[in-house]
Design a protein around this motif. Structure first.
Motif, PDB file in Angstrom:
ATOM      1  N   PHE A  92      65.400  56.559  20.026  1.00  0.00           N
ATOM      2  CA  PHE A  92      66.231  57.628  20.571  1.00  0.00           C
ATOM      3  C   PHE A  92      67.176  56.953  21.412  1.00  0.00           C
ATOM      4  CE2 PHE A  92      66.592  60.988  23.716  1.00  0.00           C
ATOM      5  CZ  PHE A  92      67.139  62.054  22.753  1.00  0.00           C
ATOM      6  N   TRP A  93      66.667  56.140  22.357  1.00  0.00           N
ATOM      7  CA  TRP A  93      67.627  55.716  23.421  1.00  0.00           C
ATOM      8  C   TRP A  93      68.858  54.881  22.824  1.00  0.00           C
ATOM      9  CZ3 TRP A  93      68.880  56.120  28.242  1.00  0.00           C
ATOM     10  CH2 TRP A  93      69.781  55.005  28.902  1.00  0.00           C
ATOM     11  N   ASP A 102      72.719  52.494  29.835  1.00  0.00           N
ATOM     12  CA  ASP A 102      74.112  53.243  29.593  1.00  0.00           C
ATOM     13  C   ASP A 102      74.506  53.164  31.011  1.00  0.00           C
ATOM     14  OD1 ASP A 102      75.575  55.197  28.598  1.00  0.00           O
ATOM     15  OD2 ASP A 102      74.308  56.704  28.928  1.00  0.00           O
ATOM     16  N   ARG A 149      69.997  55.254  19.725  1.00  0.00           N
ATOM     17  CA  ARG A 149      70.911  56.057  19.050  1.00  0.00           C
ATOM     18  C   ARG A 149      71.775  57.058  19.703  1.00  0.00           C
ATOM     19  NH1 ARG A 149      71.405  55.991  13.929  1.00  0.00           N
ATOM     20  NH2 ARG A 149      71.653  58.389  13.822  1.00  0.00           N
ATOM     21  N   HIS A 150      71.210  57.376  20.922  1.00  0.00           N
ATOM     22  CA  HIS A 150      71.893  58.573  21.795  1.00  0.00           C
ATOM     23  C   HIS A 150      72.513  58.174  22.965  1.00  0.00           C
ATOM     24  CE1 HIS A 150      70.673  61.706  18.728  1.00  0.00           C
ATOM     25  NE2 HIS A 150      69.407  61.116  18.913  1.00  0.00           N
ATOM     26  N   PHE A 151      72.060  56.857  23.810  1.00  0.00           N
ATOM     27  CA  PHE A 151      72.732  56.834  24.933  1.00  0.00           C
ATOM     28  C   PHE A 151      73.173  55.431  25.032  1.00  0.00           C
ATOM     29  CE2 PHE A 151      69.449  60.072  25.534  1.00  0.00           C
ATOM     30  CZ  PHE A 151      70.260  61.213  25.985  1.00  0.00           C
ATOM     31  N   ARG A 201      71.746  57.736  34.072  1.00  0.00           N
ATOM     32  CA  ARG A 201      71.255  57.994  32.761  1.00  0.00           C
ATOM     33  C   ARG A 201      70.074  57.003  32.420  1.00  0.00           C
ATOM     34  NH1 ARG A 201      74.833  60.382  28.213  1.00  0.00           N
ATOM     35  NH2 ARG A 201      76.700  59.590  29.263  1.00  0.00           N
ATOM     36  N   ASN A 246      80.522  52.423  17.931  1.00  0.00           N
ATOM     37  CA  ASN A 246      80.907  53.546  16.975  1.00  0.00           C
ATOM     38  C   ASN A 246      82.429  53.666  17.389  1.00  0.00           C
ATOM     39  OD1 ASN A 246      78.731  54.164  15.700  1.00  0.00           O
ATOM     40  ND2 ASN A 246      77.770  55.181  17.393  1.00  0.00           N
ATOM     41  N   ASN A 293      75.593  51.278  21.419  1.00  0.00           N
ATOM     42  CA  ASN A 293      75.743  52.178  20.477  1.00  0.00           C
ATOM     43  C   ASN A 293      77.318  52.893  20.540  1.00  0.00           C
ATOM     44  OD1 ASN A 293      74.897  53.828  18.181  1.00  0.00           O
ATOM     45  ND2 ASN A 293      74.752  55.494  19.311  1.00  0.00           N
ATOM     46  N   LYS A 294      77.570  53.135  21.890  1.00  0.00           N
ATOM     47  CA  LYS A 294      78.993  53.741  21.952  1.00  0.00           C
ATOM     48  C   LYS A 294      80.144  52.814  21.675  1.00  0.00           C
ATOM     49  CE  LYS A 294      77.142  56.889  25.312  1.00  0.00           C
ATOM     50  NZ  LYS A 294      76.930  57.154  26.889  1.00  0.00           N
TER      51      LYS A 294
END
Length: 184
Positions: free
Chosen positions: A170-171, A110, A173-175, A114, A183, A179-180
């Motif tokens: 977690f990484w 990311d 899916r959220h960061f 972060r 989506n 993934n960004k």
């Protein structure tokens, strides 16, 4: 062929980055181990630190514990109540798991800030859980030596690698950037 490369660009970049980071960190760690030979911290500084911390935690739980350099091999012997219970080898210090974790997170990076913060927090968490794993394994071996195989080869590896897997999920899916972009 070009369309295929474009289609799998993220996968190819992930594999390349993962192999590169894992390779560089593994080589650096191997060099660290090679240069640790003969130092005052036996068998190496990190393993020695894990041994001392294991001794401190076990002692705080009321176990009379001593950690002694092994006379035959590069490891530390763990004595509880003057009984030889286990040994701590270089592979017990958690560094190979942390290297694997770092390679994966960097491959799904990311922003620099972060990523760095997650790497630091995750590495500290893995180190702490690994230390707890060694302490619990030692206590388990002290009280249930006939369960050593299942504790050492199944339960505790599952705990440490399971936690790393959850951190990775977690990484991603959220960061992670991948993934960004997926989506959008």
């Amino acid at each position: 062929m070009r369309a295929l490369l474009t289609k799998y660009k993220l996968v190819i970049r992930f594999i390349f980055t993962f192999v590169l980071v894992y390779g560089v960190l593994s080589i650096a760690y191997k060099l660290y181990l090679d240069f640790s030979e003969g130092s005052k911290y036996y068998p190496d500084y990190l393993t020695n630190l894990v041994g001392k911390q294991t001794e401190t935690v076990l002692s705080s739980f009321g176990y009379r514990t001593s950690i002694v350099p092994h006379y035959d091999e590069p490891s530390l012997m763990v004595f509880v109540d003057q009984k030889y219970i286990a040994r701590i080898i270089e592979g017990c210090n958690g560094m190979s798991v942390i290297i694997l974790f770092i390679a994966f997170v960097v491959s799904f990076r990311d922003t620099f800030k972060r990523t760095l913060l997650f790497l630091l927090a995750g590495s500290v968490l893995i180190y702490a859980v690994n230390l707890i794993r060694i302490v619990l394994l030692t206590i388990g071996l002290r009280h249930y030596p006939w369960r050593s195989d299942i504790m050492h080869e199944v339960i505790f590896p599952l705990a440490i690698y399971g936690m790393v897997f959850l951190l990775w999920m977690f990484w991603v899916r959220h960061f992670s950037i991948q993934n960004k972009t997926a989506n959008v």
